[in-house]
Design an enzyme around this catalytic site. Structure first.
Site, PDB file in Angstrom:
ATOM      1  N   TYR A 184     -11.534  10.787  12.211  1.00  0.00           N
ATOM      2  CA  TYR A 184     -12.499  10.281  10.919  1.00  0.00           C
ATOM      3  C   TYR A 184     -13.711  11.303  10.754  1.00  0.00           C
ATOM      4  O   TYR A 184     -14.772  11.226   9.564  1.00  0.00           O
ATOM      5  CB  TYR A 184     -13.580   8.773  11.421  1.00  0.00           C
ATOM      6  CG  TYR A 184     -12.303   7.572  11.758  1.00  0.00           C
ATOM      7  CD1 TYR A 184     -11.353   8.112  11.277  1.00  0.00           C
ATOM      8  CD2 TYR A 184     -12.947   6.922  11.194  1.00  0.00           C
ATOM      9  CE1 TYR A 184     -10.728   7.009  11.591  1.00  0.00           C
ATOM     10  CE2 TYR A 184     -11.972   5.279  12.068  1.00  0.00           C
ATOM     11  CZ  TYR A 184     -10.682   5.667  11.195  1.00  0.00           C
ATOM     12  OH  TYR A 184      -9.817   4.690  11.014  1.00  0.00           O
TER      13      TYR A 184
ATOM     14  N   ASP B  84       0.030   1.032  13.467  1.00  0.00           N
ATOM     15  CA  ASP B  84       0.642   1.365  14.199  1.00  0.00           C
ATOM     16  C   ASP B  84       0.495   1.726  15.897  1.00  0.00           C
ATOM     17  O   ASP B  84       1.493   2.799  16.090  1.00  0.00           O
ATOM     18  CB  ASP B  84      -0.817   2.848  14.418  1.00  0.00           C
ATOM     19  CG  ASP B  84      -2.187   1.971  14.586  1.00  0.00           C
ATOM     20  OD1 ASP B  84      -2.432   1.960  15.619  1.00  0.00           O
ATOM     21  OD2 ASP B  84      -2.649   1.271  13.416  1.00  0.00           O
TER      22      ASP B  84
ATOM     23  N   GLN C 200       0.524  -1.280  -0.176  1.00  0.00           N
ATOM     24  CA  GLN C 200       0.022  -0.392   0.280  1.00  0.00           C
ATOM     25  C   GLN C 200       0.998   1.155  -0.085  1.00  0.00           C
ATOM     26  O   GLN C 200       1.658   1.317   0.224  1.00  0.00           O
ATOM     27  CB  GLN C 200      -1.030   0.153   1.303  1.00  0.00           C
ATOM     28  CG  GLN C 200      -0.381  -0.580   2.719  1.00  0.00           C
ATOM     29  CD  GLN C 200      -0.726  -1.191   3.278  1.00  0.00           C
ATOM     30  OE1 GLN C 200      -2.467  -0.175   3.838  1.00  0.00           O
ATOM     31  NE2 GLN C 200      -0.186  -1.381   5.270  1.00  0.00           N
TER      32      GLN C 200
ATOM     33  N   ASP D  99      -7.805  -5.638  13.796  1.00  0.00           N
ATOM     34  CA  ASP D  99      -7.426  -4.128  13.453  1.00  0.00           C
ATOM     35  C   ASP D  99      -6.707  -4.008  11.995  1.00  0.00           C
ATOM     36  O   ASP D  99      -6.131  -3.100  11.383  1.00  0.00           O
ATOM     37  CB  ASP D  99      -6.974  -3.622  13.973  1.00  0.00           C
ATOM     38  CG  ASP D  99      -6.784  -2.173  13.897  1.00  0.00           C
ATOM     39  OD1 ASP D  99      -7.848  -1.514  13.361  1.00  0.00           O
ATOM     40  OD2 ASP D  99      -5.387  -1.269  14.365  1.00  0.00           O
TER      41      ASP D  99
END
Length: 385
Positions: free
Chosen positions: A357, A208, A155, A283
């Protein structure tokens, strides 16, 4: 060249006639005066139920489109102005234009909309500042600097600096997690509902480092994290300390291990060895948004669910993110897939506001129905009935 784009919307009543030549000409003149000397109307044409014009100032690298759509009981006039920073168009001059056009159209100030100015071509930080919500609404971020960018084997990985959210991890141009987003991490680990002391946990994804960081504070017996992308880990260690802190400075400790690999073969290894975990926290990715639960993403999700319950203890719990609350169809399809699992599960949902978000995000807690009593006994807080 850096550009700005200003959009205006005027909602007119039945008495307004924006397409009439005298009214149309006056509006075009007002726009031309803002664009400055040398502005020329290069295109002006009647359309079915409306009119369209384009006003251009080549010397100042600026132009505007003017569109009217008219019906018997109402009309809408749209103005779209794109201009270069060299033009020195101020917010005051644009607001003055909005007021003047509103007066020509006899439109109340409450029926005139001036959208925030869009930025184009300012550089790496601003070029990535627009992202869509799950239901197609545009979100603008206050990115001031691109701290990190690298294409991994899986990615595109970017980390931006935001005054509001701190460091922001963006994967394939989609907001993933920011330093402001502790509510996300708390929700996906069932914080306040679970005791992790002396328990074993398997994390799927989580590059992360936020989940690992929070779990290690809760005295688990062992945490294993399976993250496929080393680039995400490296970027987080350097630029997202507000998320991972020191949790990934070493990829192995007394009670945890970070394995940089695909989680599917790793889970198959655990199944072959008979290894079981008290918790599996997924996740990896949000629930796919599609018209039906078919395709590679849904197949991947079903495979992850099946493998996860094979490595989960009978009274264990599976936590995962879902999607935004407005992605109702996707959430319904996912819950339909849960009903088809061979493991006979029950679930609860928890909608949480994740700061970066800009929308409510749904998290799932899933457990085996046959062991609901044991699950309830292990929980710090009882499930709402």
């Amino acid at each position: 060249m850096a550009l700005r784009q200003s959009l205006m919307n005027f909602r007119c009543g039945a008495a307004a006639t924006p397409q009439e030549p005298a009214v149309w000409k006056k509006i075009a003149e007002l726009i031309g005066s803002v664009l400055g000397d040398g502005s020329v109307t290069q295109f002006d044409s009647e359309l079915p139920n409306g009119r369209l014009a384009c006003i251009v100032n080549t010397g100042k690298h600026s132009h505007a489109t003017l569109r009217a759509q008219c019906a018997a009981d109402k009309s809408t006039v749209l103005v779209d102005i794109t201009y270069s920073l060299d033009h020195e168009l101020t917010s005051e001059s644009l607001e003055g234009l909005r007021q003047n056009i509103g007066e020509v159209l006899k439109v109340s100030k409450f029926r005139r909309t001036w959208f925030p100015v869009l930025r184009h071509g300012d550089g790496q930080a601003s070029d990535g500042c627009y992202m869509p919500s799950v239901d197609g609404r545009w979100l603008e971020y206050d990115f001031s600097e691109l701290l990190f960018e690298q294409d991994s084997a899986y990615q595109n990985v970017k980390i931006y600096k935001s005054q509001q959210y701190g460091g922001c991890l963006v994967l394939d141009d989609d907001m993933n997690l920011a330093e402001s987003d502790l509510p996300y991490t708390q929700a996906i680990i069932g914080d306040g509902n679970e005791s992790y002391k002396g328990k074993s946990v398997l994390i799927l994804g989580g590059g992360d480092g936020g989940i690992l960081n929070q779990l290690l504070k809760r005295e688990p017996a062992y945490v294993e994290m399976l993250e496929i992308d080393q680039v995400v880990i490296d970027g987080a260690i350097k630029h997202l300390r507000g998320i991972c802190d020191t949790a990934m400075d070493s990829l192995e400790g007394d009670n945890y291990k970070v394995r940089v690999m695909d989680c599917i073969p790793a889970m198959k290894e655990h199944i072959a060895k008979g290894t079981k975990f008290d918790f599996v926290i997924n996740d990896l990715t949000a629930i796919p948004i599609s018209t039906s639960p078919v395709g590679d993403f849904w197949d991947f999700m079903r495979n992850i669910l099946d493998l996860s319950f094979q490595v989960l203890k009978d009274d264990g719990v599976y936590y995962t993110q879902g999607n935004g609350v407005n992605a109702k169809s996707a959430l319904t399809m996912y819950e339909g897939e849960l009903a088809k699992l061979s493991h006979n599960v029950e679930f609860s949902t928890n909608p949480v506001c994740v700061p970066s978000y800009n929308e409510l995000w749904v998290f799932y807690e899933i457990w085996r129905k046959d062991f609901a009593a044991a699950r309830a006994a292990n929980r710090l807080n009882p499930l709402a009935q």
